[in-house]
Design a protein around this motif. Sequence first.
Motif, short mmCIF file in Angstrom:
data_model
loop_
_atom_site.label_atom_id
_atom_site.label_comp_id
_atom_site.label_asym_id
_atom_site.label_seq_id
_atom_site.Cartn_x
_atom_site.Cartn_y
_atom_site.Cartn_z
N LEU A 191 -7.57 1.61 -1.67
CA LEU A 191 -7.36 2.72 -0.80
C LEU A 191 -8.02 3.93 -1.28
N ARG A 221 -7.92 2.63 4.23
CA ARG A 221 -7.87 1.42 3.36
C ARG A 221 -8.99 0.42 3.72
N PHE A 272 -4.33 10.60 1.80
CA PHE A 272 -4.86 9.23 2.20
C PHE A 272 -6.18 9.63 2.93
N LYS A 309 -4.87 -4.47 -2.25
CA LYS A 309 -4.79 -2.96 -1.67
C LYS A 309 -5.73 -2.33 -2.29
N ALA A 317 0.88 -1.16 -0.06
CA ALA A 317 -0.06 0.11 0.19
C ALA A 317 0.76 1.10 0.06
#
Length: 312
Positions: A307, A288, A285, A305, A269
């Motif tokens: 996100l 997740r 960000f 992953k 990630a």
Amino acid sequence: MNTATLARLTDLLLVALDPPPAEARRLVHGRGRLLPGLEQLTVDWLEGVVRVGLFREVPAVELEALRTTLTALGETPIWRASGARSLLLQHRYRLDAASEALIGAPVGEHVIHEDGLTFGLDLSRHQNMGLFLDMRLGRRWVREQAAGLRILNLFAYTCGFSVAALAGGAAQVVNLDMARGPLTRGRENHRLNGHDLGKVSFLGHELFKSWGKVRKLGPYDLVIVDPPSFQQGSFALTKDYARILRRLPELLTPGGRVLACVNDPGVGADFLIAGMAQEAPGLAFVERLANPPEFADEDPEGGLKVLVFGQS
């Protein structure tokens, strides 16, 4: 795969099929490396079809033992009560990804369900059947967020995210993929769910040659980026992902978000978080998303992953 390993596989499948899931699900995820001896094996329940994926060639004696073990399932009361009609063994390590029917008849076109939505699969010819089951919670997130949004779905494949978005009330979805065949399947997936195709666009273009068209159809409240790790002649994850990230700000509305995905076990990630900070620092960000529990992995960075980034 020795006798003990195959016995454990039988036990896992008998438990998983008693009763079977109501919708399509991964039953055995050996690729998560939590089942010693089964690391190259996956088993999916596809609502009447059990599909076993073998990811590495094994000696002939082991392959025959696996066939015998899987065929024996058909004689069990649990199998008969499950409603399963066919068991397919797919040789994922082969260039043609050939499947053989060990129980029942070969299966081609097939329909499954996820969160009440309908998806068509092709189990006869391709390595990938048409829907990645590990992305179930990602599609659910999109459905929960989609109301009233304009959405861009890059590397759309068979438009699973688009189907989820329309089900969640999206105002418009633009699907882009260079492979027109999967997009045709995506159009049919929308039809299977009774969606208004006037709210969906299907662009069979190579992304890096189509920025002008993509930008013209925007801006977008949500951009989904779910690329393959490698696509011959068009995309290499570690080289080309950055080229996408740096274009995201010009595609988004104020307050827009990005759902960025990586499914390469060798790329964590942090690759996305650091890449976004460098290429599009205005996108921070946020979170997740979890993977479905049936896709547990020895290394959390080894699995999918997914996100979420938002404008800061």
